[in-house]
Scaffold this motif. Structure first.
Motif, PDB file in Angstrom:
ATOM      1  N   ARG A   6       0.862  -1.179   0.000  1.00 26.02           N
ATOM      2  CA  ARG A   6       0.000   0.000   0.000  1.00 26.02           C
ATOM      3  C   ARG A   6       0.898   1.228   0.000  1.00 26.02           C
ATOM      4  O   ARG A   6       1.710   1.400   0.909  1.00 26.02           O
ATOM      5  CB  ARG A   6      -0.904  -0.013   1.230  1.00 26.02           C
ATOM      6  N   ILE A   7       0.792   2.064  -1.052  1.00 25.33           N
ATOM      7  CA  ILE A   7       1.706   3.192  -1.197  1.00 25.33           C
ATOM      8  C   ILE A   7       0.931   4.496  -1.280  1.00 25.33           C
ATOM      9  O   ILE A   7      -0.251   4.527  -1.610  1.00 25.33           O
ATOM     10  CB  ILE A   7       2.587   3.031  -2.451  1.00 25.33           C
ATOM     11  N   LYS A   8       1.624   5.584  -0.963  1.00 20.12           N
ATOM     12  CA  LYS A   8       1.081   6.927  -1.108  1.00 20.12           C
ATOM     13  C   LYS A   8       1.864   7.741  -2.125  1.00 20.12           C
ATOM     14  O   LYS A   8       1.421   8.790  -2.543  1.00 20.12           O
ATOM     15  CB  LYS A   8       1.097   7.651   0.241  1.00 20.12           C
ATOM     16  N   LEU A   9       3.059   7.250  -2.490  1.00 16.90           N
ATOM     17  CA  LEU A   9       3.889   7.987  -3.426  1.00 16.90           C
ATOM     18  C   LEU A   9       3.489   7.662  -4.849  1.00 16.90           C
ATOM     19  O   LEU A   9       2.919   6.607  -5.138  1.00 16.90           O
ATOM     20  CB  LEU A   9       5.365   7.642  -3.203  1.00 16.90           C
ATOM     21  N   ALA A  10       3.819   8.581  -5.754  1.00 18.17           N
ATOM     22  CA  ALA A  10       3.511   8.360  -7.160  1.00 18.17           C
ATOM     23  C   ALA A  10       4.511   7.411  -7.802  1.00 18.17           C
ATOM     24  O   ALA A  10       4.237   6.831  -8.837  1.00 18.17           O
ATOM     25  CB  ALA A  10       3.493   9.693  -7.902  1.00 18.17           C
ATOM     26  N   LEU A  11       5.703   7.244  -7.216  1.00 16.44           N
ATOM     27  CA  LEU A  11       6.741   6.409  -7.814  1.00 16.44           C
ATOM     28  C   LEU A  11       7.430   5.634  -6.696  1.00 16.44           C
ATOM     29  O   LEU A  11       7.770   6.194  -5.659  1.00 16.44           O
ATOM     30  CB  LEU A  11       7.764   7.287  -8.556  1.00 16.44           C
ATOM     31  N   THR A 135       3.928  13.362 -16.729  1.00 18.53           N
ATOM     32  CA  THR A 135       5.070  12.465 -16.548  1.00 18.53           C
ATOM     33  C   THR A 135       4.854  11.243 -17.430  1.00 18.53           C
ATOM     34  O   THR A 135       3.783  10.617 -17.391  1.00 18.53           O
ATOM     35  CB  THR A 135       5.209  12.042 -15.080  1.00 18.53           C
ATOM     36  N   TYR A 136       5.853  10.922 -18.244  1.00 19.52           N
ATOM     37  CA  TYR A 136       5.756   9.808 -19.183  1.00 19.52           C
ATOM     38  C   TYR A 136       6.859   8.796 -18.860  1.00 19.52           C
ATOM     39  O   TYR A 136       7.998   9.175 -18.554  1.00 19.52           O
ATOM     40  CB  TYR A 136       5.908  10.298 -20.623  1.00 19.52           C
ATOM     41  N   ILE A 137       6.505   7.520 -18.937  1.00 25.54           N
ATOM     42  CA  ILE A 137       7.475   6.439 -18.703  1.00 25.54           C
ATOM     43  C   ILE A 137       7.448   5.505 -19.907  1.00 25.54           C
ATOM     44  O   ILE A 137       6.374   5.054 -20.334  1.00 25.54           O
ATOM     45  CB  ILE A 137       7.160   5.660 -17.415  1.00 25.54           C
ATOM     46  N   GLN A 157      18.116  -6.542 -22.032  1.00 26.00           N
ATOM     47  CA  GLN A 157      18.367  -5.442 -21.108  1.00 26.00           C
ATOM     48  C   GLN A 157      17.276  -4.385 -21.346  1.00 26.00           C
ATOM     49  O   GLN A 157      17.036  -3.978 -22.483  1.00 26.00           O
ATOM     50  CB  GLN A 157      19.747  -4.824 -21.354  1.00 26.00           C
ATOM     51  N   THR A 158      16.612  -3.983 -20.275  1.00 17.78           N
ATOM     52  CA  THR A 158      15.504  -3.013 -20.400  1.00 17.78           C
ATOM     53  C   THR A 158      15.949  -1.651 -19.876  1.00 17.78           C
ATOM     54  O   THR A 158      16.379  -1.529 -18.721  1.00 17.78           O
ATOM     55  CB  THR A 158      14.271  -3.490 -19.625  1.00 17.78           C
ATOM     56  N   ILE A 159      15.845  -0.651 -20.754  1.00 21.34           N
ATOM     57  CA  ILE A 159      16.185   0.728 -20.388  1.00 21.34           C
ATOM     58  C   ILE A 159      14.873   1.458 -20.071  1.00 21.34           C
ATOM     59  O   ILE A 159      14.006   1.602 -20.941  1.00 21.34           O
ATOM     60  CB  ILE A 159      16.924   1.457 -21.526  1.00 21.34           C
ATOM     61  N   THR A 160      14.726   1.878 -18.838  1.00 20.95           N
ATOM     62  CA  THR A 160      13.533   2.653 -18.450  1.00 20.95           C
ATOM     63  C   THR A 160      13.803   4.140 -18.695  1.00 20.95           C
ATOM     64  O   THR A 160      14.817   4.681 -18.237  1.00 20.95           O
ATOM     65  CB  THR A 160      13.185   2.421 -16.979  1.00 20.95           C
ATOM     66  N   VAL A 161      12.894   4.772 -19.425  1.00 22.78           N
ATOM     67  CA  VAL A 161      13.042   6.193 -19.773  1.00 22.78           C
ATOM     68  C   VAL A 161      11.929   6.980 -19.083  1.00 22.78           C
ATOM     69  O   VAL A 161      10.738   6.707 -19.294  1.00 22.78           O
ATOM     70  CB  VAL A 161      12.981   6.407 -21.294  1.00 22.78           C
ATOM     71  N   ASN A 162      12.330   7.911 -18.238  1.00 24.12           N
ATOM     72  CA  ASN A 162      11.378   8.792 -17.545  1.00 24.12           C
ATOM     73  C   ASN A 162      11.437  10.184 -18.182  1.00 24.12           C
ATOM     74  O   ASN A 162      12.510  10.783 -18.286  1.00 24.12           O
ATOM     75  CB  ASN A 162      11.724   8.897 -16.063  1.00 24.12           C
ATOM     76  N   LEU A 163      10.285  10.672 -18.595  1.00 23.57           N
ATOM     77  CA  LEU A 163      10.204  11.994 -19.233  1.00 23.57           C
ATOM     78  C   LEU A 163       9.232  12.868 -18.450  1.00 23.57           C
ATOM     79  O   LEU A 163       8.072  12.496 -18.252  1.00 23.57           O
ATOM     80  CB  LEU A 163       9.732  11.866 -20.685  1.00 23.57           C
ATOM     81  N   LEU A 164       9.720  14.023 -18.029  1.00 22.58           N
ATOM     82  CA  LEU A 164       8.872  15.011 -17.344  1.00 22.58           C
ATOM     83  C   LEU A 164       8.685  16.208 -18.274  1.00 22.58           C
ATOM     84  O   LEU A 164       9.647  16.896 -18.615  1.00 22.58           O
ATOM     85  CB  LEU A 164       9.518  15.465 -16.031  1.00 22.58           C
ATOM     86  N   VAL A 165       7.438  16.414 -18.717  1.00 19.45           N
ATOM     87  CA  VAL A 165       7.105  17.582 -19.544  1.00 19.45           C
ATOM     88  C   VAL A 165       6.434  18.607 -18.637  1.00 19.45           C
ATOM     89  O   VAL A 165       5.331  18.377 -18.124  1.00 19.45           O
ATOM     90  CB  VAL A 165       6.181  17.210 -20.717  1.00 19.45           C
ATOM     91  N   LEU A 166       7.118  19.706 -18.425  1.00 21.46           N
ATOM     92  CA  LEU A 166       6.602  20.757 -17.550  1.00 21.46           C
ATOM     93  C   LEU A 166       5.704  21.709 -18.339  1.00 21.46           C
ATOM     94  O   LEU A 166       5.930  21.942 -19.535  1.00 21.46           O
ATOM     95  CB  LEU A 166       7.760  21.538 -16.932  1.00 21.46           C
ATOM     96  N   PRO A 167       4.704  22.275 -17.690  1.00 20.14           N
ATOM     97  CA  PRO A 167       3.863  23.256 -18.390  1.00 20.14           C
ATOM     98  C   PRO A 167       4.672  24.502 -18.706  1.00 20.14           C
ATOM     99  O   PRO A 167       5.561  24.890 -17.944  1.00 20.14           O
ATOM    100  CB  PRO A 167       2.740  23.550 -17.388  1.00 20.14           C
ATOM    101  N   PRO A 168       4.381  25.160 -19.824  1.00 23.00           N
ATOM    102  CA  PRO A 168       5.126  26.374 -20.171  1.00 23.00           C
ATOM    103  C   PRO A 168       4.768  27.510 -19.224  1.00 23.00           C
ATOM    104  O   PRO A 168       3.750  27.479 -18.522  1.00 23.00           O
ATOM    105  CB  PRO A 168       4.654  26.683 -21.595  1.00 23.00           C
TER     106      PRO A 168
END
Length: 483
Positions: A6-11, A135-137, A157-168
């Motif tokens: 049971r978690i409260k964090l987003a990641l 946030t895109y994964i 081998q799995t490369i995890t890519v985390n992308l954060l698109v901030l609002p302008p």
């Protein structure tokens, strides 16, 4: 492996312990519960058997890439993943991209071969043109095989890519798209109003802003007109003051433009300010002059009238009163009505029964006020009333008689004709013309005595007559006798 977290964090991070596991495929599940919702995530672990001594061994680093960008900006630069072959034979490899992230994630190159003890590289690129802030994964899977196509040790081998698109950096729409004022011409200024604007997104802090009146208007002031914002979500409130001093009735409008200077763009918002200046409350009177004329002794002329009303922005009801001047109170009749509220037609009459022939002037004053004593412009107004009472004409001729029997007669030219008003004891004197004719005008309906004296050069003449004027007397013969 099974469990419940049971978690409260987003990641959250998930690890495995394979030290006691034999080669094979292991599946586990993690249940993620939030409020009344539960999501299940499957975790798969592949434990490979030790490779043959001559087989290639695949490795990759880093296995996690993080990108960050702001919506609308160019794509961030790609990042490099290094592929290693620590085995004893050539490694062939290729990439696949998770289908859910293939529209924004790619690998360059997409495959190749690596000799024993050597390394290769793949560049991971992202494309943000169609991405909204979020946030895109995504995942890029590196698959390695030996020269016979058999899966290499360490593959995939799995490369995890985390992308954060901030609002302008964005200026939100003002709290009001338009600000409207209403006031009366010549009256007090309307109260001030406020409008707020909020900044959000990924800005170069502090963010400086400036408010500009697009079409400069002397009737408008802003406070403040510039400043800075320190963080997303912060607001600024602008006070707007309008002045109607010197403005005619009408509608005045302008735009307020608010701009902010950021390193990447210049967000702008605007709103409209409108001032409606209403015409003042004014008293309108339809006529300013009312002329009357009547012959003395005749019936009074028909009444006349004037209209009155209020126009403009009035504090209703508007109360009015019409009053005649004291000097004409004996003959000037005002009303009905002589007072009231709102629009009206005021009757005006005259009573000339006691007036002598002549010209008379009177004045009616009309004053008005709004509810509670509010000022009504053009108040008071005056209406001038003139009355002409016409008199009557008495004309005739002087006849000189030779004797008391008037055996012979002749016109007595140049004789002095005196007319005495027995009621007022005032006399009027005229001279008969060459034919003995005379005339008096504008006479009142009073008793008179007419006295005539004259001479023909040898004989002096005298005559008189008494009468009462009841109307015009024309061509009246007056006999005079030797005296």
């Amino acid at each position: 492996m099974e469990g419940s977290l049971r978690i409260k964090l987003a990641l959250t991070a998930i690890g495995v312990n394979a030290s006691i596991l034999k080669p094979g495929t292991y599946n586990g599940y993690i249940a993620i519960t939030a409020a009344q919702s539960t999501q299940t995530v499957m975790v798969q672990l592949i434990v490979q058997a030790p490779p043959p001594p001559s087989a290639p061994i695949m490795g990759a680093t880093p296995l996690s890439l993080n990108f960050s960008t702001t919506q609308g900006l160019p794509n961030p630069p790609g990042q490099v993943v290094t592929i290693t072959n620590t085995g004893k034979s050539q490694l062939k490899w290729h990439t696949t991209v998770n289908i859910l992230s293939s529209f924004w994630l790619s690998a360059n190159s997409t495959g190749g071969s690596i000799d024993p003890g050597e390394t290769g590289q793949v560049t991971v690129n992202i494309f943000t043109a169609n991405l909204s802030p979020n946030t895109y994964i995504g995942q890029i899977v590196l698959i390695g095989t030996d020269t016979n196509g058999e899966l290499a040790s360490g593959s995939p081998q799995t490369i995890t890519v985390n992308l954060l698109v901030l609002p302008p950096c964005t200026l939100q729409q003002p709290s009001q798209s338009s600000v409207a004022f209403t006031a009366t011409q010549g009256g007090s200024d309307p109260g001030s109003q406020t409008n707020s604007i909020t900044v959000s997104g990924n800005c170069a802090w502090p963010l400086n802003w400036h408010a500009t009146i697009t079409q400069p208007a002397g009737w408008l002031k802003l406070s403040p007109v510039s400043g800075s914002l320190a963080a997303s979500g912060q607001s600024v409130t602008i006070t707007i003051v309008a002045s109607v001093i010197g403005l005619n009735a009408g509608t005045y409008s302008t735009q307020i433009s608010i701009s902010a200077t950021d390193g990447s763009n210049t967000p702008v918002q605007s709103f409209t300010v409108t001032v409606t200046v209403l015409p003042p409350c004014q008293l309108q009177v339809g006529s300013s002059n009312l002329p009357f004329s009547v012959g003395q002794g005749q019936s009074s002329p028909s009444p006349q009238s004037f209209s009155l009303s209020e126009t403009g922005n009035c504090t209703l009801p508007v109360t009015w009163q019409a009053t005649g001047d004291s000097a004409s109170s004996s003959w000037l009749v005002v009303g009905p009505p002589s007072s009231g509220t709102g629009s009206a037609t005021v009757s005006v009459g005259v009573n000339a029964s006691s007036l002598a022939p002549g010209s008379y002037s009177g004045m009616i004053t009309v004053s008005a006020s709004g509810n509670g004593g509010a000022v009504v412009q053009n108040s008071p107004r005056t209406v001038n009333v003139t009355l002409t009472v016409t008199g009557y004409t008495f004309s005739g001729s002087v006849i000189a008689c030779s004797d008391t029997s008037c055996t012979t007669t002749k016109a007595l030219a140049g004789s002095s004709v005196s007319l005495l008003n027995n009621a007022t004891n005032q006399a009027i004197v005229v001279t008969a013309n060459g034919s003995g004719n005379f005339s008096f005008t504008s006479l009142a309906l009073d008793p008179y005595t007419l006295t005539v004296t004259g001479t023909d050069g040898t004989t002096n003449y005298l005559g008189n007559v008494s009468f009462k004027m009841t109307g015009d007397k024309l061509s009246f013969p007056v006999n005079v006798y030797p005296h």
